[in-house]
Design a protein around this motif. Structure first.
Motif, PDB file in Angstrom:
ATOM      1  N   LEU A   8       0.829  -1.209   0.000  1.00 37.38           N
ATOM      2  CA  LEU A   8       0.000   0.000   0.000  1.00 37.38           C
ATOM      3  C   LEU A   8       0.863   1.258   0.000  1.00 37.38           C
ATOM      4  O   LEU A   8       0.684   2.164  -0.839  1.00 37.38           O
ATOM      5  CB  LEU A   8      -0.919  -0.016   1.224  1.00 37.38           C
ATOM      6  N   ILE A   9       1.801   1.327   0.921  1.00 39.29           N
ATOM      7  CA  ILE A   9       2.660   2.509   1.051  1.00 39.29           C
ATOM      8  C   ILE A   9       3.583   2.647  -0.157  1.00 39.29           C
ATOM      9  O   ILE A   9       3.750   3.744  -0.717  1.00 39.29           O
ATOM     10  CB  ILE A   9       3.484   2.439   2.353  1.00 39.29           C
ATOM     11  N   GLY A  10       4.177   1.518  -0.584  1.00 41.11           N
ATOM     12  CA  GLY A  10       5.121   1.551  -1.700  1.00 41.11           C
ATOM     13  C   GLY A  10       4.488   2.012  -3.003  1.00 41.11           C
ATOM     14  O   GLY A  10       5.019   2.891  -3.694  1.00 41.11           O
ATOM     15  N   VAL A  11       3.338   1.426  -3.344  1.00 41.25           N
ATOM     16  CA  VAL A  11       2.656   1.801  -4.587  1.00 41.25           C
ATOM     17  C   VAL A  11       2.179   3.250  -4.516  1.00 41.25           C
ATOM     18  O   VAL A  11       2.315   4.002  -5.493  1.00 41.25           O
ATOM     19  CB  VAL A  11       1.464   0.848  -4.859  1.00 41.25           C
ATOM     20  N   PHE A  12       1.647   3.647  -3.364  1.00 39.81           N
ATOM     21  CA  PHE A  12       1.142   5.014  -3.215  1.00 39.81           C
ATOM     22  C   PHE A  12       2.246   6.035  -3.470  1.00 39.81           C
ATOM     23  O   PHE A  12       2.080   6.966  -4.277  1.00 39.81           O
ATOM     24  CB  PHE A  12       0.557   5.200  -1.813  1.00 39.81           C
ATOM     25  N   PHE A  13       3.397   5.882  -2.812  1.00 36.65           N
ATOM     26  CA  PHE A  13       4.465   6.878  -2.956  1.00 36.65           C
ATOM     27  C   PHE A  13       5.153   6.775  -4.319  1.00 36.65           C
ATOM     28  O   PHE A  13       5.613   7.800  -4.853  1.00 36.65           O
ATOM     29  CB  PHE A  13       5.491   6.729  -1.823  1.00 36.65           C
ATOM     30  N   ALA A  14       5.209   5.574  -4.885  1.00 33.33           N
ATOM     31  CA  ALA A  14       5.790   5.432  -6.227  1.00 33.33           C
ATOM     32  C   ALA A  14       4.973   6.214  -7.255  1.00 33.33           C
ATOM     33  O   ALA A  14       5.524   6.923  -8.109  1.00 33.33           O
ATOM     34  CB  ALA A  14       5.855   3.956  -6.610  1.00 33.33           C
ATOM     35  N   LEU A  15       3.650   6.097  -7.170  1.00 29.40           N
ATOM     36  CA  LEU A  15       2.780   6.837  -8.089  1.00 29.40           C
ATOM     37  C   LEU A  15       2.811   8.328  -7.812  1.00 29.40           C
ATOM     38  O   LEU A  15       2.741   9.147  -8.731  1.00 29.40           O
ATOM     39  CB  LEU A  15       1.344   6.312  -7.981  1.00 29.40           C
ATOM     40  N   LEU A  16       2.946   8.687  -6.533  1.00 28.03           N
ATOM     41  CA  LEU A  16       3.006  10.100  -6.162  1.00 28.03           C
ATOM     42  C   LEU A  16       4.266  10.750  -6.726  1.00 28.03           C
ATOM     43  O   LEU A  16       4.241  11.905  -7.176  1.00 28.03           O
ATOM     44  CB  LEU A  16       2.988  10.233  -4.633  1.00 28.03           C
ATOM     45  N   LEU A  17       5.371   9.998  -6.744  1.00 23.44           N
ATOM     46  CA  LEU A  17       6.636  10.522  -7.245  1.00 23.44           C
ATOM     47  C   LEU A  17       6.612  10.791  -8.737  1.00 23.44           C
ATOM     48  O   LEU A  17       7.361  11.644  -9.232  1.00 23.44           O
ATOM     49  CB  LEU A  17       7.785   9.546  -6.904  1.00 23.44           C
ATOM     50  N   ILE A  18       5.765  10.079  -9.483  1.00 27.69           N
ATOM     51  CA  ILE A  18       5.671  10.328 -10.925  1.00 27.69           C
ATOM     52  C   ILE A  18       4.557  11.327 -11.240  1.00 27.69           C
ATOM     53  O   ILE A  18       4.105  11.452 -12.373  1.00 27.69           O
ATOM     54  CB  ILE A  18       5.480   9.019 -11.725  1.00 27.69           C
ATOM     55  N   ASN A  19       4.101  12.007 -10.173  1.00 26.11           N
ATOM     56  CA  ASN A  19       3.204  13.159 -10.317  1.00 26.11           C
ATOM     57  C   ASN A  19       1.795  12.810 -10.813  1.00 26.11           C
ATOM     58  O   ASN A  19       1.162  13.618 -11.488  1.00 26.11           O
ATOM     59  CB  ASN A  19       3.835  14.203 -11.247  1.00 26.11           C
ATOM     60  N   THR A  30      -4.702   1.084  -3.306  1.00 31.36           N
ATOM     61  CA  THR A  30      -5.702   0.252  -2.627  1.00 31.36           C
ATOM     62  C   THR A  30      -5.987  -1.008  -3.436  1.00 31.36           C
ATOM     63  O   THR A  30      -6.070  -2.116  -2.881  1.00 31.36           O
ATOM     64  CB  THR A  30      -7.004   1.050  -2.421  1.00 31.36           C
ATOM     65  N   LEU A  31      -6.132  -0.849  -4.749  1.00 31.04           N
ATOM     66  CA  LEU A  31      -6.388  -2.005  -5.616  1.00 31.04           C
ATOM     67  C   LEU A  31      -5.212  -2.982  -5.579  1.00 31.04           C
ATOM     68  O   LEU A  31      -5.413  -4.207  -5.485  1.00 31.04           O
ATOM     69  CB  LEU A  31      -6.636  -1.536  -7.054  1.00 31.04           C
ATOM     70  N   ALA A  32      -3.989  -2.450  -5.631  1.00 31.59           N
ATOM     71  CA  ALA A  32      -2.804  -3.316  -5.598  1.00 31.59           C
ATOM     72  C   ALA A  32      -2.739  -4.117  -4.301  1.00 31.59           C
ATOM     73  O   ALA A  32      -2.377  -5.298  -4.297  1.00 31.59           O
ATOM     74  CB  ALA A  32      -1.541  -2.464  -5.760  1.00 31.59           C
ATOM     75  N   THR A  33      -3.118  -3.472  -3.199  1.00 34.45           N
ATOM     76  CA  THR A  33      -3.121  -4.163  -1.900  1.00 34.45           C
ATOM     77  C   THR A  33      -4.180  -5.259  -1.872  1.00 34.45           C
ATOM     78  O   THR A  33      -3.929  -6.355  -1.351  1.00 34.45           O
ATOM     79  CB  THR A  33      -3.393  -3.142  -0.771  1.00 34.45           C
ATOM     80  N   ALA A 292     -12.097   3.977   0.398  1.00 34.61           N
ATOM     81  CA  ALA A 292     -11.661   2.604   0.088  1.00 34.61           C
ATOM     82  C   ALA A 292     -10.340   2.288   0.781  1.00 34.61           C
ATOM     83  O   ALA A 292     -10.162   1.195   1.340  1.00 34.61           O
ATOM     84  CB  ALA A 292     -11.527   2.434  -1.427  1.00 34.61           C
ATOM     85  N   MET A 293      -9.417   3.255   0.769  1.00 35.17           N
ATOM     86  CA  MET A 293      -8.135   3.028   1.444  1.00 35.17           C
ATOM     87  C   MET A 293      -8.328   2.899   2.953  1.00 35.17           C
ATOM     88  O   MET A 293      -7.678   2.058   3.601  1.00 35.17           O
ATOM     89  CB  MET A 293      -7.153   4.159   1.132  1.00 35.17           C
ATOM     90  N   SER A 294      -9.204   3.723   3.518  1.00 40.04           N
ATOM     91  CA  SER A 294      -9.475   3.627   4.957  1.00 40.04           C
ATOM     92  C   SER A 294     -10.014   2.250   5.316  1.00 40.04           C
ATOM     93  O   SER A 294      -9.668   1.685   6.365  1.00 40.04           O
ATOM     94  CB  SER A 294     -10.478   4.706   5.374  1.00 40.04           C
TER      95      SER A 294
END
Length: 432
Positions: A8-19, A30-33, A292-294
């Motif tokens: 959850l954390i890894g995918v979220f920040f990875a996508l955030l880094l690519i803007n 959430t879907l990946a998790t 959904a994430m919550s």
């Protein structure tokens, strides 16, 4: 649980880094998790159900109405009248123009419910005026950015509505009333910094206006200020709910902007409605994906794990609350307020309640904390708007922002450790 959390954390920040937009980051993470535990179709179906369920709340109807009301107020000449009123009342004090900036942003932010709107509307007038009187442009921009965030605490505030939903049904009316004293406290601390700044540099004070002219300026702004009295008075008096109050706010704003002030033409209304719909759509999609994430965080027992870890870390409530505040300040610097409230309320609220803190008190503390993030780099939306209005850069604003940050942090600590600041008015009106 550990692997799911890392995904959850890894995918979220990875996508955030690519803007990518934060709502997309939240939804995909959430879907990946979910895919780690179950097949694709059940995962997609579950997330869709949770997103729809997150929006299935009558209280959320208040958001589009308050957004529309804020846009009408922003375009209807309210900002100018509030500035003139503030100038007449406190312009003669040390640091008068800076104090007028703070008071105008506070009033307009409270009326419009938008820190960004307050920054743009007030800053576009006050920053050039302050510069003419000798104030540093970067300091003027910093004052506007920090003062505008008080609109997130003083009602009508959309983020307080979102917190009420995320917390599982805390009274919106109680939250609205609870926000007044903390909001005034923050504004007062910012004004103190402005006065010290002006006195240390020997800025001249503004001329005292005749009583008749002061009365004229106050009367001109009074119809705008009445919106707060109508909304809060109606809610506290039990005349209407917060959601119904939002619809009344639209009607009143429409009357002011189109009929009384005549600064919004009827032909401009479709564009204003379209803009309100666009802002509402963005907010609602954020709420849906964050819901959904919550749910997945709760499903993976993350709130309980973090709660246990904090309580093991220290048994001192003062230390635990300080840790929560530090975490939220860091979160606010990187994440928008809406997803931050929806994601972290289920995590930290149980911890706060276990320490004896009421949901009302915690909600005001959380929103005040995340408001600091609105004017903090690297993500603070208000900071960027203020830089744009002042035609300066974030780097140049950081130094004059520091004493204002300190003032906001001191106010945050007082709100955190003195429950009466948040709870006095709700208890006075029998709302808690």
């Amino acid at each position: 649980m550990e692997v799911s959390g890392l995904i959850l954390i890894g995918v979220f920040f990875a996508l955030l880094l690519i803007n990518l937009p934060i709502s997309v980051c939240i939804g995909v993470a959430t879907l990946a998790t979910m895919l780690f535990s179950i097949d694709f179709m059940p995962a997609v179906t579950t997330i869709a159900q949770r997103m729809v369920g997150g929006l299935n709340s009558f209280a959320l109807l208040a958001i589009p109405f308050f957004v529309l009301s804020g846009l009408l107020m922003g375009k209807g000449g309210v900002a100018r009248r509030l500035i003139e009123c503030a100038m007449a009342l406190i312009g003669m004090l040390p640091g008068g123009l800076a104090l007028v900036n703070v008071l105008s942003c506070t009033l307009f932010g409270g009326i419009s419910g938008s820190a960004v709107a307050a920054t743009s509307a007030i800053g576009s007038f006050m920053i050039p005026e302050m510069e003419k009187r000798g104030y540093d442009r970067n300091f003027s921009s910093a004052v506007t950015a920090t003062a505008a965030t008080t609109g997130m605490i003083i009602p009508p505030s959309n983020i307080l509505i979102i917190y009420a939903i995320a917390s599982g049904g805390v009274s919106i009316s109680a939250l609205f009333v609870a926000g007044y004293l903390p909001g005034v406290l923050v504004a007062s601390f910012l004004m103190l910094v402005c006065s010290v700044y002006a006195l240390s540099r020997g800025f001249p004070t503004e001329d005292r206006l005749p009583v008749k002219l002061v009365a004229e300026k106050v009367l001109a702004a009074l119809p705008s200020l009445l919106l707060i009295a109508i909304v809060i008075g109606g809610i506290v008096g039990g005349i209407f709910t917060a959601t119904e109050a939002s619809a009344i706010a639209v009607l009143y704003s429409l009357f002011l902007s189109v009929a009384l002030y005549k600064e919004v033409k009827v032909k401009e209304l479709p564009d204003i409605l379209l803009k309100a719909a666009g802002i509402t759509a963005i907010v609602m999609f954020l709420i849906a994906t964050s819901s959904a994430m919550s749910w997945i965080l709760s499903y993976e027992n993350v709130p309980q794990t973090i709660s246990d870890a904090l309580l093991v870390l220290s048994e001192n409530p003062l230390i635990i609350l300080l840790i929560i505040n530090i975490v939220l300040i860091v979160v606010g610097a990187f994440m928008d307020m809406t997803p931050a409230v929806l994601i972290f309320t289920p995590i930290f609220l149980p911890v706060a309640e276990s320490l004896g803190m009421s949901p009302i008190h915690f909600g005001i503390m959380m929103v005040l904390n995340l408001s600091i993030g609105l004017c903090s780099p690297p993500v603070g939306a208000v900071l960027f708007v203020s830089c744009s209005v002042a035609k300066t850069s974030i780097e140049r604003m950081i130094k004059p922002m520091l004493p204002l940050y300190c003032a906001m942090f001191i106010a945050l600590m007082l709100v955190t450790y003195i429950p009466a600041i948040s709870e006095f008015l709700p208890k006075l009106f029998g709302l808690m």
